[in-house]
Design an enzyme around this catalytic site. Structure first.
Site, PDB file in Angstrom:
ATOM      1  N   HIS A   1       0.855  -1.184   0.000  1.00 44.25           N
ATOM      2  CA  HIS A   1       0.000   0.000   0.000  1.00 44.25           C
ATOM      3  C   HIS A   1       0.889   1.231   0.000  1.00 44.25           C
ATOM      4  CE1 HIS A   1      -1.464   3.282   2.713  1.00 44.25           C
ATOM      5  NE2 HIS A   1      -2.453   3.294   1.840  1.00 44.25           N
TER       6      HIS A   1
ATOM      7  N   ASN B   1       0.459   5.796  -0.261  1.00 41.68           N
ATOM      8  CA  ASN B   1      -0.440   6.944  -0.333  1.00 41.68           C
ATOM      9  C   ASN B   1       0.385   8.201  -0.118  1.00 41.68           C
ATOM     10  OD1 ASN B   1      -2.135   8.933   1.698  1.00 41.68           O
ATOM     11  ND2 ASN B   1      -3.372   8.169   0.001  1.00 41.68           N
ATOM     12  N   VAL B   2       0.173   9.191  -0.969  1.00 37.85           N
ATOM     13  CA  VAL B   2       0.742  10.524  -0.746  1.00 37.85           C
ATOM     14  C   VAL B   2      -0.376  11.528  -0.972  1.00 37.85           C
ATOM     15  CG1 VAL B   2       3.198  10.118  -1.169  1.00 37.85           C
ATOM     16  CG2 VAL B   2       1.678  10.452  -3.120  1.00 37.85           C
ATOM     17  N   ARG B   3      -0.504  12.495  -0.078  1.00 38.24           N
ATOM     18  CA  ARG B   3      -1.663  13.373  -0.116  1.00 38.24           C
ATOM     19  C   ARG B   3      -1.317  14.775   0.379  1.00 38.24           C
ATOM     20  NH1 ARG B   3      -2.059   9.572   3.834  1.00 38.24           N
ATOM     21  NH2 ARG B   3      -2.113  10.326   5.979  1.00 38.24           N
TER      22      ARG B   3
END
Length: 305
Positions: free
Chosen positions: A109, A111-113
Site C-alpha cells: 500500500h 499513499n501521498v496526499r
C-alpha cells in the site's frame, strides 16, 4: 523559503506519479492492463481510478488519484483538529493497494496526499501526509531489509530523525487493535506535516512517492515465479481478511472518504478480490505460516547491524 501552498504544482506531480506507477505495474505484469474510471465529487473536483484485474502477476491493483473539494470537514478530520470545523477544504492524493496473485509476493500500500483547509482564506491551513507499508504472507528477511533501506534512504536528506519517527508511526498506525496484531512489516507513515515550509515539505512528499516503485517492484520480480499450491493460496486468502478488517475498522482515509461523500467504489478499491475468513484459526507451530506471526509480525529494527 516559500510557505504558500501551490495546489496546481502538487496536482501535476500526483497525476504524473499515478501515470508512472501504472506504467511500471503494467510492464511487470506483462498481460494485465489498467482500466480508467473518471468521476466527479458532488461538492467539487473528482478523480480518476485505475484498476488492473486478473493479471498474470497482479490479481488486483488499484491506483487512484483524487482532487476533491468540500464545504465542511467531516468528523474524521475535525476530531484531531477541532479548530477547522466548518472550514472549506481541498484534498489531493494518490492512493494505491496491490494484491498480487502469488502468495510469496507481498501485498503493498502507498499513499501521498495534500490537504488544505480554508484554501481561499488569508492564512490557509495545509499539510502533507502519506507513506508506504508492506504486508507479506510469507516472510523473507532480505525483502524486509530492502523495503526499509529504500524507505530510510528516501527521507535521509531531510533529517536523521525522520525515518525512525515515521517508521514507528507506521508500526503504530497499521495495527489491528482488536487483534493486538500488526498488519505487516511497516515502512513509513506521516500526517499533518508542514514543518519545513511548503517547498521542502513538498520535496519530502515527492521523495516518499518516488521511492515506492524502487522499494516494491524488485520484490515482485524476485518472488512472482515462486511455485505455490493450495496451502499457500489458502493462507494468502485468510491473511487478506486482516487487510479488510483494518481498512474498514481503523483506516482514517477510508473513514474520511465515506464521511465526506466520496466515491464508494474508488474508496473501497483497496479491498482484495477474494478473501477467506476462518473462525479461531491459527497456523500449526513450526510452519512457515506460524513464522510470519512469530518472527515477522513484530515491530523491529530491520536495518540493525
Amino acid at each position: 523559503m516559500s510557505t504558500a501552498p501551490d495546489i496546481a504544482t502538487v496536482k501535476a506531480y500526483l497525476l504524473d506519479l499515478q501515470d508512472r506507477i501504472c506504467r511500471e505495474f503494467a510492464a511487470e505484469d506483462g498481460t494485465g492492463r489498467f482500466t480508467e474510471d473518471n468521476w466527479t465529487h458532488a461538492e467539487g473536483g473528482g478523480g480518476r481510478s485505475r484498476i488492473l484485474t486478473e493479471g498474470t502477476v497482479f490479481e488486483k491493483a488499484g491506483v487512484g488519484f483524487s482532487h476533491v473539494h468540500g464545504k465542511q470537514l467531516p468528523p474524521s478530520a475535525t476530531a484531531h483538529r477541532p479548530e477547522l470545523a466548518g472550514k472549506t477544504w481541498q484534498a489531493l492524493g494518490v492512493s494505491l493497494v496491490i494484491h498480487p496473485r502469488n502468495p510469496y509476493v507481498p501485498a503493498s500500500h502507498a499513499n501521498v496526499r495534500f490537504f488544505v483547509a480554508d484554501p481561499a482564506g488569508t492564512k490557509p491551513v495545509w499539510w502533507f501526509g502519506g507513506g508506504f507499508d508492506l504486508t507479506p504472507y510469507y516472510g523473507f528477511e532480505e525483502d524486509c531489509v530492502h523495503w526499509h533501506r529504500i524507505a530510510r534512504d528516501a527521507v535521509a536528506p531531510f533529517g536523521d530523525d525522520i525515518y525512525p519517527r515515521w517508521k514507528k508511526w507506521c508500526d503504530d498506525y497499521f495495527y489491528l487493535k482488536h487483534r493486538a496484531e500488526p498488519r505487516g512489516i511497516g515502512g513509513l507513515f506521516f500526517d499533518d506535516f508542514n514543518a519545513l515550509g511548503f517547498e521542502l515539505s513538498f520535496s519530502l512528499l515527492r521523495a516518499v512517492g518516488d521511492a515506492y516503485l524502487p522499494a516494491y517492484r524488485p520484490l515482485v520480480a524476485r518472488r512472482k515465479s515462486t511455485p505455490y499450491g493450495d496451502r499457500e493460496r489458502d493462507w494468502q486468502l485468510y491473511r487478506r481478511g486482516r487487510y479488510v478488517e483494518f481498512n474498514l475498522v481503523w483506516d482514517r482515509g477510508t473513514h474520511f472518504g465515506l464521511q465526506s461523500g466520496g466515491r464508494t467504489e474508488s474508496i473501497l478499491m483497496s479491498l482484495p478480490p477474494l478473501v477467506s475468513f476462518k473462525y479461531n484459526h491459527a497456523p500449526a507451530p513450526g510452519t512457515p505460516e506460524a513464522r510470519l506471526h512469530d518472527v515477522f509480525l513484530r515491530p523491529r529494527d530491520w536495518l540493525a547491524p
